[in-house]
Design a protein around this motif. Structure first.
Motif, PDB file in Angstrom:
ATOM      1  N   LYS A 218       0.753  82.020 -64.959  1.00 53.13           N
ATOM      2  CA  LYS A 218       1.216  83.340 -65.858  1.00 53.13           C
ATOM      3  C   LYS A 218       0.892  83.077 -67.172  1.00 53.13           C
ATOM      4  N   THR A 219       0.495  83.846 -67.965  1.00 51.73           N
ATOM      5  CA  THR A 219      -0.031  83.842 -69.183  1.00 51.73           C
ATOM      6  C   THR A 219       0.542  84.942 -70.256  1.00 51.73           C
ATOM      7  N   ALA A 220       0.797  84.519 -71.455  1.00 51.29           N
ATOM      8  CA  ALA A 220       1.310  85.494 -72.510  1.00 51.29           C
ATOM      9  C   ALA A 220       0.547  85.266 -74.118  1.00 51.29           C
ATOM     10  N   LEU A 221       1.015  86.079 -74.771  1.00 48.98           N
ATOM     11  CA  LEU A 221       0.804  86.067 -76.370  1.00 48.98           C
ATOM     12  C   LEU A 221       2.152  86.066 -77.098  1.00 48.98           C
ATOM     13  N   ARG A 222       2.270  85.127 -77.808  1.00 52.60           N
ATOM     14  CA  ARG A 222       3.560  85.325 -78.678  1.00 52.60           C
ATOM     15  C   ARG A 222       3.529  86.924 -79.364  1.00 52.60           C
ATOM     16  N   ASP A 223       4.769  87.484 -79.221  1.00 49.65           N
ATOM     17  CA  ASP A 223       4.943  88.855 -79.613  1.00 49.65           C
ATOM     18  C   ASP A 223       4.379  89.093 -81.139  1.00 49.65           C
ATOM     19  N   SER A 224       4.484  88.132 -82.166  1.00 46.14           N
ATOM     20  CA  SER A 224       4.253  88.086 -83.410  1.00 46.14           C
ATOM     21  C   SER A 224       2.738  88.161 -83.597  1.00 46.14           C
ATOM     22  N   ALA A 225       1.971  87.673 -82.596  1.00 44.89           N
ATOM     23  CA  ALA A 225       0.489  87.733 -82.554  1.00 44.89           C
ATOM     24  C   ALA A 225      -0.126  88.856 -82.063  1.00 44.89           C
ATOM     25  N   ILE A 226       0.601  89.838 -81.557  1.00 52.51           N
ATOM     26  CA  ILE A 226      -0.039  91.207 -80.789  1.00 52.51           C
ATOM     27  C   ILE A 226      -0.545  91.815 -81.998  1.00 52.51           C
ATOM     28  N   PHE A 234      -8.618  82.711 -69.508  1.00 55.13           N
ATOM     29  CA  PHE A 234      -8.181  81.322 -68.877  1.00 55.13           C
ATOM     30  C   PHE A 234      -8.996  81.174 -67.540  1.00 55.13           C
ATOM     31  N   THR A 235      -9.478  80.106 -67.124  1.00 54.71           N
ATOM     32  CA  THR A 235     -10.335  79.565 -66.070  1.00 54.71           C
ATOM     33  C   THR A 235      -9.235  78.755 -65.324  1.00 54.71           C
ATOM     34  N   ALA A 236      -9.030  78.809 -64.168  1.00 54.01           N
ATOM     35  CA  ALA A 236      -8.397  77.818 -63.062  1.00 54.01           C
ATOM     36  C   ALA A 236      -9.093  77.537 -62.076  1.00 54.01           C
ATOM     37  N   ARG A 237      -9.512  76.029 -61.902  1.00 53.48           N
ATOM     38  CA  ARG A 237     -10.461  75.369 -60.809  1.00 53.48           C
ATOM     39  C   ARG A 237      -9.603  74.591 -60.101  1.00 53.48           C
ATOM     40  N   ILE A 238      -9.618  74.627 -58.926  1.00 53.84           N
ATOM     41  CA  ILE A 238      -8.912  73.716 -57.866  1.00 53.84           C
ATOM     42  C   ILE A 238      -9.956  73.555 -56.536  1.00 53.84           C
ATOM     43  N   ALA A 239      -9.997  72.549 -56.084  1.00 53.62           N
ATOM     44  CA  ALA A 239     -10.951  72.134 -54.868  1.00 53.62           C
ATOM     45  C   ALA A 239     -11.890  72.932 -54.885  1.00 53.62           C
ATOM     46  N   ASP A 240     -12.692  72.956 -55.831  1.00 54.42           N
ATOM     47  CA  ASP A 240     -14.000  73.655 -55.732  1.00 54.42           C
ATOM     48  C   ASP A 240     -14.018  75.047 -55.910  1.00 54.42           C
ATOM     49  N   ARG A 250      -1.750  92.386 -75.401  1.00 50.10           N
ATOM     50  CA  ARG A 250      -0.533  93.076 -75.409  1.00 50.10           C
ATOM     51  C   ARG A 250       0.523  92.361 -75.083  1.00 50.10           C
ATOM     52  N   THR A 251       1.768  92.893 -75.089  1.00 45.78           N
ATOM     53  CA  THR A 251       2.929  92.119 -74.846  1.00 45.78           C
ATOM     54  C   THR A 251       3.365  91.913 -73.364  1.00 45.78           C
ATOM     55  N   GLY A 252       3.981  91.056 -73.080  1.00 44.48           N
ATOM     56  CA  GLY A 252       4.503  90.685 -71.906  1.00 44.48           C
ATOM     57  C   GLY A 252       3.599  89.595 -71.037  1.00 44.48           C
ATOM     58  N   TRP A 253       4.140  89.086 -69.599  1.00 45.08           N
ATOM     59  CA  TRP A 253       3.593  88.352 -69.264  1.00 45.08           C
ATOM     60  C   TRP A 253       2.345  88.857 -68.290  1.00 45.08           C
ATOM     61  N   HIS A 254       1.400  88.069 -67.930  1.00 40.95           N
ATOM     62  CA  HIS A 254       0.163  88.437 -67.182  1.00 40.95           C
ATOM     63  C   HIS A 254      -0.127  87.550 -66.254  1.00 40.95           C
ATOM     64  N   THR A 255      -0.045  87.981 -64.966  1.00 41.23           N
ATOM     65  CA  THR A 255      -0.209  86.767 -63.723  1.00 41.23           C
ATOM     66  C   THR A 255      -1.233  86.916 -62.981  1.00 41.23           C
TER      67      THR A 255
END
Length: 288
Positions: A218-226, A234-240, A250-255
Motif C-alpha cells: 500500500k502506498t500514499a503521498l502525504r496530503d500536503s504534497a498533493i 513502485f516496483t516490487a520483486r520477489i522470487a523472479d 491523489r489523496t488516499g492509500w493505493h494498494t
C-alpha cells in the motif's frame, strides 16, 4: 574654581553578610553541576552493565533479532554482541517487531499492549510481544540507492533506525507518521531521489500465509504534497516475479497485490519518480 578633576567612584568593600551570600550561591551552583553530572553518568550504559546471567536469558529467548528501546539499551547490547546469538537493532514503531531489550522503567505504552516481561535484572528487562502478523519488518531491511551508471551506495543506518540516503532530511528512509486522507498514518517514508533508484530490501518474506491471506503493498503521498505533480513509481520483486505500481498524485492509500510466494524469499521494493520534488511518498504492507 578648582582645576582638580573629580576622583573616580570607589565602591565599598563587601560586608561579611554579602561575602557569605556569595559563598552560599557558589556552593548551590556547584552542587547542581555535580548532581546533573551524576544523573547523566547513571544513565550511561557503562555505569551498570548487564550480567552474564542476563545475557544467557536473552539467548534463551531464541530470537533472531533483539530490539533495543533506546540508545542506552542499544549500546549495552551491542557491547555484548559477540555473546548474543541475535542481531541487535533499534526499536522503531510500536508495538515492537520482536523481543525488546529495555533500559529503565517500562514505557507507558506497555500498559496498553500485549507484551510480557520474560527476564530482567537491575535497570534491564527483556520483553516479548504477542503474536505478530507475518509482514515484512523495516528494522531488518537494507536500504541503498543506485545511480544511472549502475553505481550502488548503501544508506547509513542511524541510531533511531532510519537510513540516511542523502544530505537532506527528506532522504532519511524509515518509519514516520504522516497525514493521509486526513488521518495520521504510520508507514515507511521513502521519498524518491532525482536520478537515482531508491531500493529497500526485506529478507525472508512469504506473500501467502497459512490462512491463504495475501500480502499487499500500500502506498500514499502525504496530503500536503498533493498537487500538480508526477506519480511515484513502485516496483516490487520477489522470487523472479515483478509487480509494478504507480501511485497517482491523489489523496488516499493505493494498494496492489504482490505475487504469490509461499516460501520465504527476498522482497525488493524500488521507488522512483521523474521529478522527485515534493513527492512525499510512504508505503506499508497489509494482509488481505
Amino acid at each position: 574654581m578648582s582645576d582638580e578633576l573629580p576622583k573616580p567612584h570607589q565602591s565599598e568593600p563587601p560586608t561579611p553578610m554579602e561575602r557569605r551570600t556569595v559563598f552560599v550561591l557558589a556552593g548551590l551552583i556547584l552542587a547542581a553541576i555535580v548532581s546533573i553530572s551524576f544523573f547523566q553518568l547513571d544513565r550511561h550504559p557503562a555505569f551498570i552493565d548487564p550480567t552474564d546471567e542476563l545475557i544467557a536469558q536473552i539467548n534463551e529467548a531464541e530470537s533472531e533479532l533483539i530490539f533495543a528501546n533506546d540508545p542506552v539499551a542499544l549500546a549495552a547490547a551491542e557491547r555484548h554482541g559477540n555473546e548474543l546469538h541475535a542481531d541487535v537493532v533499534p526499536a522503531i514503531g510500536w508495538p515492537p517487531d520482536g523481543t525488546l531489550f529495555v533500559f529503565g522503567a517500562p514505557p507507558r505504552d506497555f500498559e496498553h499492549t500485549e507484551i510480557q516481561r520474560v527476564a530482567g535484572e537491575s535497570v534491564w528487562s527483556l520483553w516479548q510481544p504477542g503474536e505478530l502478523a507475518p509482514i515484512p519488518r523495516f528494522a531488518t531491511a537494507v536500504v541503498e540507492t543506485e545511480a544511472a551508471d549502475g553505481t550502488v551506495e548503501r544508506c547509513q543506518r542511524e541510531a533511531d533506525g532510519h537510513h540516511q540516503c542523502g544530505d537532506a532530511s527528506w532522504t532519511r528512509v524509515g518509519q514516520r507518521r504522516i497525514t493521509v486522507d486526513g488521518d495520521p498514518s504510520d508507514c515507511i517514508w521513502a521519498h524518491p531521489i532525482d536520478n537515482r533508484i531508491l531500493r529497500i530490501t526485506f529478507s525472508d518474506v512469504a506473500t501467502v500465509t497459512d490462512d491463504n491471506e495475501r500480502l499487499h503493498l500500500k502506498t500514499a503521498l502525504r496530503d500536503s504534497a498533493i498537487g500538480p505533480g508526477v506519480p511515484v513509481e513502485f516496483t516490487a520483486r520477489i522470487a523472479d516475479q515483478t509487480t509494478t505500481h504507480s501511485n497517482p498524485d491523489r489523496t488516499g492509500w493505493h494498494t496492489v497485490e504482490l505475487p504469490a510466494v509461499d516460501e520465504p524469499n527476498e522482497l525488493v521494493i524500488e521507488v522512483t519518480a521523474d521529478n522527485a520534488g515534493r513527492r512525499h511518498a510512504c508505503f506499508d504492507f497489509e494482509l488481505q
